[in-house]
Write a protein that holds these residues in place. Structure first.
Motif, PDB file in Angstrom:
ATOM      1  N   PHE A   7      11.644 -18.901  -3.791  1.00  0.00           N
ATOM      2  CA  PHE A   7      10.138 -19.223  -3.338  1.00  0.00           C
ATOM      3  C   PHE A   7       9.357 -20.203  -4.192  1.00  0.00           C
ATOM      4  O   PHE A   7       9.244 -19.573  -5.539  1.00  0.00           O
ATOM      5  N   THR A  10       2.885 -20.845  -1.861  1.00  0.00           N
ATOM      6  CA  THR A  10       2.199 -20.932  -0.657  1.00  0.00           C
ATOM      7  C   THR A  10       0.664 -21.538  -0.872  1.00  0.00           C
ATOM      8  O   THR A  10       0.284 -21.446  -1.927  1.00  0.00           O
ATOM      9  N   SER A  12      -1.594 -20.664   1.249  1.00  0.00           N
ATOM     10  CA  SER A  12      -2.309 -19.695   2.079  1.00  0.00           C
ATOM     11  C   SER A  12      -3.238 -19.015   1.332  1.00  0.00           C
ATOM     12  O   SER A  12      -4.197 -18.097   2.024  1.00  0.00           O
ATOM     13  N   GLY A  16       0.914 -15.873   2.611  1.00  0.00           N
ATOM     14  CA  GLY A  16       2.153 -16.007   2.677  1.00  0.00           C
ATOM     15  C   GLY A  16       2.401 -16.967   3.485  1.00  0.00           C
ATOM     16  O   GLY A  16       3.816 -17.492   3.634  1.00  0.00           O
ATOM     17  N   CYS A  17       1.628 -17.832   4.328  1.00  0.00           N
ATOM     18  CA  CYS A  17       2.239 -18.711   5.408  1.00  0.00           C
ATOM     19  C   CYS A  17       0.945 -19.851   5.405  1.00  0.00           C
ATOM     20  O   CYS A  17      -0.138 -19.678   5.534  1.00  0.00           O
ATOM     21  N   PRO A  18       1.367 -21.028   5.283  1.00  0.00           N
ATOM     22  CA  PRO A  18       2.771 -21.623   5.220  1.00  0.00           C
ATOM     23  C   PRO A  18       3.058 -21.650   3.770  1.00  0.00           C
ATOM     24  O   PRO A  18       2.286 -21.426   2.678  1.00  0.00           O
ATOM     25  N   SER A  19       4.286 -21.816   3.579  1.00  0.00           N
ATOM     26  CA  SER A  19       5.032 -21.698   2.302  1.00  0.00           C
ATOM     27  C   SER A  19       6.105 -22.791   2.157  1.00  0.00           C
ATOM     28  O   SER A  19       6.574 -23.062   3.129  1.00  0.00           O
ATOM     29  N   HIS A  21      10.182 -23.036   0.421  1.00  0.00           N
ATOM     30  CA  HIS A  21      11.253 -22.472  -0.428  1.00  0.00           C
ATOM     31  C   HIS A  21      12.253 -23.565  -0.785  1.00  0.00           C
ATOM     32  O   HIS A  21      12.123 -24.555  -0.034  1.00  0.00           O
ATOM     33  N   GLY A  33       5.331 -22.563   8.678  1.00  0.00           N
ATOM     34  CA  GLY A  33       3.816 -22.677   8.927  1.00  0.00           C
ATOM     35  C   GLY A  33       3.721 -22.391  10.431  1.00  0.00           C
ATOM     36  O   GLY A  33       4.430 -22.282  11.183  1.00  0.00           O
ATOM     37  N   VAL A  57       1.659 -28.057   8.198  1.00  0.00           N
ATOM     38  CA  VAL A  57       1.372 -27.520   6.722  1.00  0.00           C
ATOM     39  C   VAL A  57       0.064 -28.252   6.027  1.00  0.00           C
ATOM     40  O   VAL A  57       0.087 -29.528   6.396  1.00  0.00           O
ATOM     41  N   LEU A  61       0.203 -28.457  -0.030  1.00  0.00           N
ATOM     42  CA  LEU A  61       1.115 -27.471  -0.009  1.00  0.00           C
ATOM     43  C   LEU A  61       2.301 -28.308  -0.707  1.00  0.00           C
ATOM     44  O   LEU A  61       3.082 -27.881  -1.418  1.00  0.00           O
TER      45      LEU A  61
END
Length: 251
Positions: A7, A10, A12, A16-19, A21, A33, A57, A61
């Motif tokens: 991870f 993020t 947000s 936890g969205c959008p993120s 990895h 997202g 997104v 980000l």
């Protein structure tokens, strides 16, 4: 085989969205997202193939948590430069120890004493290291460690639990948490030091648990990821003497 995903971060805030990895093996980036659903918007997309899903997104980000290089080149520092970090930092130095053993411990006289069941007198062991720690803590600087322990603990982990008495004597605060707790928290498998929450010294080991080299990490989003791991670890970690008492109570 499942991917090994890390991870990165993020945009947000709380949900936890959008993120973003990252695949630790392939280097591929996974972004999730909210879906782009308006048909007029989707109609403007080029090369959207069957099975592909458009998402939306924020630009920041990708700027904050996306890779900055096609092929990342690690910044490897020498051991002398690594040693200087312990006197040049200004406020806090924090370590996460995750390995089941450290080869360097097993060649010491104190390790031999410990594994023979003899009490170890830590007074005067590595006097130069102790003097430096005492000097730095006298300046108001703080040293802390969190050590991950297997169930049952390995011989090396029990040795370090006893060694924590020496750390404590020179001003280091040592904490422990169980491996299953570390896994539940999603802590990284790497060992690292984080200094003043602004730079990380990542300790790279070989398969025989020997220290290979030290990688310096200063990119803010990457440092933040390690700082978040520190905060998560300290949520469940307990002082070493409390952890040792728990082990004694189980016996």
């Amino acid at each position: 085989m499942a991917r090994r995903l890390r991870f990165n971060g993020t945009g947000s805030g709380v949900n936890g969205c959008p993120s973003v990895h990252e695949d630790l093996d392939s280097g591929e980036v996974i972004v999730h997202g909210p879906l782009l659903t308006d048909p007029d918007d989707i109609g403007q997309l080029r090369h959207l193939n069957e099975g592909e899903v458009p998402i939306v997104v924020p630009r920041e980000l990708l700027v904050d948590f996306g890779p900055k290089e096609v092929t990342r080149v690690p910044d490897i520092i020498g051991l002398d430069e690594f040693d200087r970090l312990f006197t040049q930092f200004k406020h806090t130095a924090w370590r996460l120890e995750t390995r089941s053993r450290y080869a360097s411990d097993e060649v010491t006289d104190t390790y031999a004493q410990f594994t023979r069941g003899e009490p170890v007198n830590w007074d005067g062991v590595d006097a130069e290291w102790c003097a430096e720690r005492l000097e730095q803590t006298a300046l108001g600087k703080r040293f802390e460690r969190a050590r991950v322990v297997d169930s049952p603990p390995t011989a090396g982990q029990l040795y370090l639990l006893d060694n924590a008495r020496r750390n404590n004597a020179v001003g280091e605060r040592v904490f422990n948490l169980w491996r299953e707790e570390a896994d539940r928290l999603g802590l990284p498998a790497e060992d690292f030091w984080i200094f003043d929450s602004r730079l990380v010294a990542l300790l790279n080991f070989d398969n025989a648990d020997n220290l290979l080299n030290v990688e310096l990490i200063t990119e803010p989003a990457a440092v933040l990821r390690f700082a978040q791991a520190r905060d998560a670890a300290m949520h469940l970690a307990v002082p070493y003497y409390q952890f040792a008492a728990q082990l004694t109570a189980k016996e």
